[in-house]
Design a protein around this motif. Structure first.
Motif, PDB file in Angstrom:
ATOM      1  N   GLU A 363      25.530  45.236  54.105  1.00 57.60           N
ATOM      2  CA  GLU A 363      26.589  46.085  53.566  1.00 57.60           C
ATOM      3  C   GLU A 363      27.705  45.280  52.910  1.00 57.60           C
ATOM      4  OE1 GLU A 363      27.092  49.861  56.266  1.00 57.60           O
ATOM      5  OE2 GLU A 363      26.193  48.256  57.433  1.00 57.60           O
ATOM      6  N   GLY A 364      27.853  44.025  53.295  1.00 55.98           N
ATOM      7  CA  GLY A 364      28.812  43.173  52.612  1.00 55.98           C
ATOM      8  C   GLY A 364      28.382  42.897  51.184  1.00 55.98           C
ATOM      9  N   HIS A 365      27.088  42.638  50.977  1.00 61.13           N
ATOM     10  CA  HIS A 365      26.566  42.434  49.622  1.00 61.13           C
ATOM     11  C   HIS A 365      26.666  43.717  48.813  1.00 61.13           C
ATOM     12  CE1 HIS A 365      24.818  39.035  51.808  1.00 61.13           C
ATOM     13  NE2 HIS A 365      24.692  38.438  50.638  1.00 61.13           N
ATOM     14  N   PHE A 366      26.446  44.854  49.471  1.00 62.32           N
ATOM     15  CA  PHE A 366      26.590  46.127  48.788  1.00 62.32           C
ATOM     16  C   PHE A 366      28.032  46.331  48.323  1.00 62.32           C
ATOM     17  CE2 PHE A 366      27.911  50.604  49.318  1.00 62.32           C
ATOM     18  CZ  PHE A 366      27.157  51.184  48.299  1.00 62.32           C
ATOM     19  N   THR A 367      28.997  46.016  49.180  1.00 61.03           N
ATOM     20  CA  THR A 367      30.403  46.168  48.814  1.00 61.03           C
ATOM     21  C   THR A 367      30.760  45.260  47.653  1.00 61.03           C
ATOM     22  OG1 THR A 367      31.001  46.802  51.079  1.00 61.03           O
ATOM     23  CG2 THR A 367      32.776  45.972  49.672  1.00 61.03           C
ATOM     24  N   MET A 368      30.230  44.038  47.665  1.00 61.13           N
ATOM     25  CA  MET A 368      30.462  43.122  46.541  1.00 61.13           C
ATOM     26  C   MET A 368      29.975  43.748  45.241  1.00 61.13           C
ATOM     27  SD  MET A 368      28.257  40.936  44.585  1.00 61.13           S
ATOM     28  CE  MET A 368      26.960  40.422  45.708  1.00 61.13           C
ATOM     29  N   LEU A 369      28.783  44.328  45.248  1.00 64.15           N
ATOM     30  CA  LEU A 369      28.241  44.961  44.049  1.00 64.15           C
ATOM     31  C   LEU A 369      29.070  46.170  43.631  1.00 64.15           C
ATOM     32  CD1 LEU A 369      24.407  44.769  44.763  1.00 64.15           C
ATOM     33  CD2 LEU A 369      25.646  43.594  42.942  1.00 64.15           C
ATOM     34  N   ILE A 370      29.510  46.960  44.601  1.00 64.28           N
ATOM     35  CA  ILE A 370      30.317  48.144  44.287  1.00 64.28           C
ATOM     36  C   ILE A 370      31.637  47.745  43.634  1.00 64.28           C
ATOM     37  CG2 ILE A 370      31.714  49.966  45.369  1.00 64.28           C
ATOM     38  CD1 ILE A 370      28.785  50.706  44.985  1.00 64.28           C
ATOM     39  N   LEU A 371      32.285  46.704  44.151  1.00 65.49           N
ATOM     40  CA  LEU A 371      33.544  46.254  43.552  1.00 65.49           C
ATOM     41  C   LEU A 371      33.317  45.779  42.119  1.00 65.49           C
ATOM     42  CD1 LEU A 371      35.163  44.362  46.573  1.00 65.49           C
ATOM     43  CD2 LEU A 371      35.780  46.614  45.670  1.00 65.49           C
ATOM     44  N   LEU A 372      32.229  45.069  41.888  1.00 64.40           N
ATOM     45  CA  LEU A 372      31.918  44.622  40.531  1.00 64.40           C
ATOM     46  C   LEU A 372      31.592  45.808  39.621  1.00 64.40           C
ATOM     47  CD1 LEU A 372      29.717  41.499  41.346  1.00 64.40           C
ATOM     48  CD2 LEU A 372      31.849  41.458  40.038  1.00 64.40           C
ATOM     49  N   ILE A 373      30.776  46.716  40.095  1.00 67.21           N
ATOM     50  CA  ILE A 373      30.332  47.847  39.285  1.00 67.21           C
ATOM     51  C   ILE A 373      31.499  48.739  38.870  1.00 67.21           C
ATOM     52  CG2 ILE A 373      29.058  50.035  39.397  1.00 67.21           C
ATOM     53  CD1 ILE A 373      26.973  48.509  41.135  1.00 67.21           C
ATOM     54  N   PHE A 374      32.405  49.009  39.799  1.00 62.33           N
ATOM     55  CA  PHE A 374      33.464  49.970  39.533  1.00 62.33           C
ATOM     56  C   PHE A 374      34.743  49.342  38.981  1.00 62.33           C
ATOM     57  CE2 PHE A 374      30.755  52.534  42.202  1.00 62.33           C
ATOM     58  CZ  PHE A 374      30.953  53.826  41.746  1.00 62.33           C
ATOM     59  N   LEU A 375      34.987  48.072  39.267  1.00 61.41           N
ATOM     60  CA  LEU A 375      36.254  47.474  38.851  1.00 61.41           C
ATOM     61  C   LEU A 375      36.156  46.642  37.581  1.00 61.41           C
ATOM     62  CD1 LEU A 375      37.756  46.318  42.281  1.00 61.41           C
ATOM     63  CD2 LEU A 375      38.079  48.486  41.074  1.00 61.41           C
ATOM     64  N   ALA A 376      35.036  45.962  37.368  1.00 64.86           N
ATOM     65  CA  ALA A 376      34.947  45.057  36.219  1.00 64.86           C
ATOM     66  C   ALA A 376      34.987  45.783  34.874  1.00 64.86           C
ATOM     67  CB  ALA A 376      33.698  44.174  36.331  1.00 64.86           C
ATOM     68  N   PRO A 377      34.180  46.827  34.656  1.00 66.67           N
ATOM     69  CA  PRO A 377      34.251  47.510  33.361  1.00 66.67           C
ATOM     70  C   PRO A 377      35.476  48.406  33.271  1.00 66.67           C
ATOM     71  CG  PRO A 377      32.630  48.585  34.749  1.00 66.67           C
ATOM     72  CD  PRO A 377      33.115  47.375  35.512  1.00 66.67           C
ATOM     73  N   LYS A 378      36.050  48.489  32.072  1.00 74.01           N
ATOM     74  CA  LYS A 378      37.203  49.376  31.897  1.00 74.01           C
ATOM     75  C   LYS A 378      36.794  50.808  32.154  1.00 74.01           C
ATOM     76  CE  LYS A 378      40.658  50.983  28.596  1.00 74.01           C
ATOM     77  NZ  LYS A 378      41.177  50.921  27.204  1.00 74.01           N
ATOM     78  N   ARG A 379      35.627  51.160  31.688  1.00 69.32           N
ATOM     79  CA  ARG A 379      35.141  52.532  31.824  1.00 69.32           C
ATOM     80  C   ARG A 379      33.627  52.522  32.010  1.00 69.32           C
ATOM     81  NH1 ARG A 379      37.401  57.382  30.326  1.00 69.32           N
ATOM     82  NH2 ARG A 379      35.954  59.080  29.933  1.00 69.32           N
ATOM     83  N   LEU A 380      33.149  53.127  33.093  1.00 71.88           N
ATOM     84  CA  LEU A 380      31.712  53.175  33.334  1.00 71.88           C
ATOM     85  C   LEU A 380      31.011  54.127  32.377  1.00 71.88           C
ATOM     86  CD1 LEU A 380      31.267  53.038  37.218  1.00 71.88           C
ATOM     87  CD2 LEU A 380      30.166  51.559  35.539  1.00 71.88           C
ATOM     88  N   GLY A 381      31.727  55.131  31.907  1.00 69.99           N
ATOM     89  CA  GLY A 381      31.140  56.048  30.922  1.00 69.99           C
ATOM     90  C   GLY A 381      30.177  57.041  31.517  1.00 69.99           C
ATOM     91  N   PHE A 382      30.536  57.621  32.674  1.00 63.21           N
ATOM     92  CA  PHE A 382      29.678  58.650  33.273  1.00 63.21           C
ATOM     93  C   PHE A 382      29.607  59.892  32.398  1.00 63.21           C
ATOM     94  CE2 PHE A 382      30.763  56.470  37.325  1.00 63.21           C
ATOM     95  CZ  PHE A 382      29.487  56.270  37.780  1.00 63.21           C
ATOM     96  N   TYR A 383      30.729  60.208  31.747  1.00 65.41           N
ATOM     97  CA  TYR A 383      30.829  61.491  31.083  1.00 65.41           C
ATOM     98  C   TYR A 383      31.993  61.462  30.096  1.00 65.41           C
ATOM     99  CZ  TYR A 383      34.800  61.851  34.191  1.00 65.41           C
ATOM    100  OH  TYR A 383      35.963  61.593  34.848  1.00 65.41           O
TER     101      TYR A 383
END
Length: 389
Positions: A363-383
């Motif tokens: 779950e620590g590796h998962f949290t690392m990925l979540i922080l990168l996925i949601f914080l690094a891009p200005k906009r994920l572009g879901f919709y």
């Protein structure tokens, strides 16, 4: 995990000519500096407590590699296409694993509350609960996606209630729902959304109430607490129940804290030996330690672990990282992206009261990925933004 070496190999290419997005540069850089700070402080505390520089660096790589990966991989996930692909890959994997284990339970291949492989239960904590809230957010913002998010969310919840014995999932679902409602208070002030919320609440309560696994596991909490409180201090040192182990570890780590330097802690290199000595002095035998206590490397509370190994400075840096993550999240214009990461951070910070996740679990590796996925891009572009009506 398999993709991580590939990401690390391509990271230098992404760093070439990389520039932070101007509107989020300041907070993003502060976030990364805090991560660098705790990594450096970890090395410093181990050197200060007698470890060689080489040994301290190896220990940092072991305990804080998840943080270090964020530093290395930030520009990779700055590309929204990479971030979206990684997110949906995680969601699909979680739903698939949950569905397979649920089917195995329904068809009698495994008993309710058991798993096809030993570590599968780690899924039903902050990972699956976080994905449930993410899918609920997508449905709330984009009603047109309907069954495409409802079906996987139902699979995750049913699997959690029927084919899972990990209590963290139940607790996090209950703890996270009020925060999720608060973060969406503007939408839930509208009548049609309140009916939508009421329906979710009824389904969740009915599901939990009808699940023998949930009822049994929740009832065991009070039983294990009562059992622990009835023991003598010497008997408590050898307790083996899930709740009892945690209560004993919290007691013994407090004794360790009283003997350590509050500024620097005992260092992560020395922690195992120091924590073992404390528990042995309280009555734990080597046989019990070998069978149940994993040589005392995991105190099952990351706040206490950070305080014990890195002192007040280390714990402050640790908390500051996630506070800064929330500040970066609040800058995001994408509603799903903003509320999604706030929920994931909350679930993680709640989970680590009972486990050392960033240093000891998937779950620590998962949290690392979540922080990168949601914080690094200005906009994920879901919709495309839709206004609440």
């Amino acid at each position: 995990t398999c993709a991580l070496p590939i990401l690390l190999l391509v990271a230098p290419w992404f760093w070439r000519g990389f520039e932070f997005e101007p509107t989020q540069k300041k907070m993003a850089v502060q976030f990364l500096w805090l991560i660098a700070g705790i990594c450096l402080w970890d090395v410093a505390t181990n050197v200060a407590t007698g470890a060689s520089l080489a040994r301290a660096i190896v220990a940092m790589q072991h305990d804080l590699r998840t943080f270090a990966f964020i530093l290395v991989l930030w520009p990779v996930f700055d590309d929204a296409r990479v971030a979206r692909f990684a997110l949906w890959a995680l969601v699909v994997a979680f739903v698939a694993v949950s569905a397979v284990n649920l089917a195995a339970t329904v068809f009698g291949m495994v008993k309710p509350g058991h798993y096809l492989w030993p570590t599968m239960h780690h899924l039903h904590g902050q990972m699956s609960v976080g994905v449930v809230f993410l899918l609920a957010q997508l449905l709330l913002v984009m009603p047109r996606v309907s069954w495409r998010v409802v079906v996987p969310a139902v699979i995750l919840v049913v699997s959690m209630f029927v084919a899972n014995e990990r209590r963290a999932g139940y607790f996090l679902l209950a703890a996270g729902l009020p925060l999720w409602i608060y973060l969406n208070r503007a939408r839930f002030s509208i009548k049609r959304y309140r009916w939508w919320l009421a329906g979710i609440a009824v389904v969740l309560i009915a599901g939990a109430a009808s699940s023998v696994v949930v009822q049994t596991r929740v009832a065991m909490i009070s039983q294990e607490i009562s059992q622990y409180m009835a023991l003598t201090p010497q008997q408590r040192a050898g307790v083996t129940t899930s709740v009892g182990i945690r209560l004993q570890f919290y007691t013994s780590i407090w004794e360790l804290l009283k003997q350590s330097n509050w500024l620097t802690g005992v260092g992560s290199v020395n922690f195992g030996h120091a924590f073992s000595a404390i528990n042995y002095s309280m009555g734990t035998t080597p046989e019990q330690a070998k069978a149940y206590f994993a040589n005392f490397q995991n105190p099952h509370n990351e706040y206490l672990f950070m305080l014990a190994t890195k002192g007040i400075v280390g714990l402050t840096l640790y908390l500051a990282i996630f506070m800064q993550a929330c500040r970066v999240a609040l800058q995001k214009e994408d509603e799903v992206q903003r509320i999604g990461v706030l929920m994931f951070v909350f679930l993680f910070m709640t989970s680590i009261m009972f486990n050392s996740m960033m240093t000891d679990m998937e779950e620590g590796h998962f949290t690392m990925l979540i922080l990168l996925i949601f914080l690094a891009p200005k906009r994920l572009g879901f919709y495309q933004n839709e206004s609440a009506k």
